[in-house]
Design a protein around this motif. Sequence first.
Motif, short mmCIF file in Angstrom:
data_model
loop_
_atom_site.label_atom_id
_atom_site.label_comp_id
_atom_site.label_asym_id
_atom_site.label_seq_id
_atom_site.Cartn_x
_atom_site.Cartn_y
_atom_site.Cartn_z
N LEU A 41 0.83 -1.21 0.00
CA LEU A 41 0.00 0.00 0.00
C LEU A 41 0.87 1.25 0.00
O LEU A 41 0.60 2.22 -0.73
CB LEU A 41 -0.93 -0.02 1.21
CG LEU A 41 -1.83 1.21 1.41
CD1 LEU A 41 -2.70 1.44 0.18
CD2 LEU A 41 -2.69 1.04 2.66
N GLY A 42 1.92 1.23 0.82
CA GLY A 42 2.84 2.36 0.83
C GLY A 42 3.52 2.57 -0.51
O GLY A 42 3.70 3.70 -0.98
N TYR A 43 3.88 1.46 -1.16
CA TYR A 43 4.50 1.56 -2.50
C TYR A 43 3.52 2.19 -3.49
O TYR A 43 3.93 3.04 -4.31
CB TYR A 43 4.92 0.18 -2.98
CG TYR A 43 5.16 0.13 -4.47
CD1 TYR A 43 6.33 0.64 -5.01
CD2 TYR A 43 4.20 -0.39 -5.33
CE1 TYR A 43 6.54 0.63 -6.39
CE2 TYR A 43 4.41 -0.41 -6.70
CZ TYR A 43 5.58 0.11 -7.22
OH TYR A 43 5.78 0.11 -8.58
N VAL A 61 -7.21 -2.52 1.31
CA VAL A 61 -7.68 -2.48 2.70
C VAL A 61 -8.29 -3.81 3.15
O VAL A 61 -7.93 -4.34 4.21
CB VAL A 61 -8.66 -1.31 2.91
CG1 VAL A 61 -9.43 -1.46 4.23
CG2 VAL A 61 -7.91 0.01 2.90
N PRO A 62 -9.23 -4.42 2.39
CA PRO A 62 -9.77 -5.70 2.86
C PRO A 62 -8.71 -6.80 2.92
O PRO A 62 -8.81 -7.70 3.77
CB PRO A 62 -10.85 -6.04 1.83
CG PRO A 62 -10.54 -5.21 0.63
CD PRO A 62 -9.91 -3.97 1.17
N LEU A 63 -7.69 -6.73 2.08
CA LEU A 63 -6.62 -7.72 2.14
C LEU A 63 -5.82 -7.59 3.43
O LEU A 63 -5.46 -8.59 4.07
CB LEU A 63 -5.70 -7.57 0.93
CG LEU A 63 -6.36 -7.70 -0.44
CD1 LEU A 63 -5.33 -7.47 -1.54
CD2 LEU A 63 -7.03 -9.05 -0.60
N VAL A 64 -5.55 -6.35 3.83
CA VAL A 64 -4.84 -6.12 5.09
C VAL A 64 -5.69 -6.57 6.27
O VAL A 64 -5.20 -7.22 7.20
CB VAL A 64 -4.46 -4.63 5.23
CG1 VAL A 64 -3.86 -4.36 6.60
CG2 VAL A 64 -3.49 -4.21 4.13
N VAL A 65 -6.99 -6.26 6.23
CA VAL A 65 -7.89 -6.66 7.31
C VAL A 65 -7.92 -8.19 7.45
O VAL A 65 -7.84 -8.73 8.55
CB VAL A 65 -9.31 -6.12 7.06
CG1 VAL A 65 -10.31 -6.74 8.04
CG2 VAL A 65 -9.33 -4.61 7.17
N ALA A 108 -10.17 -11.30 -1.26
CA ALA A 108 -9.79 -11.20 -2.67
C ALA A 108 -10.99 -10.84 -3.54
O ALA A 108 -10.87 -10.05 -4.49
CB ALA A 108 -9.19 -12.52 -3.14
N LEU A 109 -12.17 -11.37 -3.20
CA LEU A 109 -13.38 -11.04 -3.94
C LEU A 109 -13.69 -9.55 -3.84
O LEU A 109 -14.02 -8.90 -4.85
CB LEU A 109 -14.56 -11.85 -3.41
CG LEU A 109 -14.89 -13.15 -4.13
CD1 LEU A 109 -15.95 -13.94 -3.35
CD2 LEU A 109 -15.38 -12.89 -5.54
N VAL A 110 -13.60 -9.00 -2.64
CA VAL A 110 -13.87 -7.57 -2.45
C VAL A 110 -12.85 -6.73 -3.21
O VAL A 110 -13.21 -5.75 -3.88
CB VAL A 110 -13.88 -7.22 -0.95
CG1 VAL A 110 -13.97 -5.70 -0.76
CG2 VAL A 110 -15.03 -7.90 -0.23
#
Length: 299
Positions: A41-43, A61-65, A108-110
């Motif tokens: 995300l930072g990249y 964001v959903p991947l991090v969550v 991944a779907l989101v």
Amino acid sequence: MRRAPLLLILAAVSAVAHVVGVLVAAPLWRGAEVLSLALLLGYAVAAGLPAPRWAVPAALVPLVVDAVRTMPAEPGAGDFGWTVYGSGDSGFDVTAGFDAAFAGSWAALVAVAVLLVAFRGRGRRRHLIAAAVAAAPVLGYAAVRVADVGAAVAASTRVVEVRTETTLTRVGGPAYDQADAVPALVLAVLPPLALALAALALAVLLAGRGRRLAATGAALLAALALPLLDAGIEAVPLPGPDDSTALFAWYAIAPTAAMPQPMAALTAAVELTAYLLLVAGLTGANRAAPAVPAPAAAG
């Protein structure tokens, strides 16, 4: 070294650390996956976000969550808590496979759905044909798996009916039949199939915009649906019918003492590689230009 490439390299290193931890069933650092996605995300922010600028952060964001939610426990931590025992007459759980498959694929779907909305448009015919060809084996594999396990259940089900004067009692057999098993199996393959089809649709859109690296990442996410499909079927509460057609289950690559989770590690490697390619392909080179459709071309 510029900040953006350094962040991408560190994200890749963290991803490798996570995959190695999964492979040996002993996390090198339990937060490696979270760190990899956060660095990614930072990249994306440092390298320059494509238009619309909210798309890539909203997809990550959903991947991090989910990575935080599934973070491995601390080494040596015990499993303490309440244990609830169900009654002996509890019914067959038709949604168990769906729940397991959805838990593994929802993030991944989101993410794919967000990118589909952001980069929606019309794909080129040759890209659509390629996506259809890629989707055929995934759909075929799902159909073969459901048919194979359903047939095995039908062959192994033995229900003895004991008739008395006023009641009909089932004894000596499982508390389900094929009418229960087939809908449960169909439900179990739905989330992975949705992920595969959505990821291939995203690959078509990105390829049509000249984002070939990102399109490759989206296509890899479609491949991720295969182990998720087998995991969903395995979660259906069946007595373990013959799984000779399972090519992507956790035991598809024989575990060893040194590498107890090779298939899980391969799945994690495919998933994180897909995310790295997606983000790197949507940012980086030509990042100042919005992601607009390329001029239409015949064929």
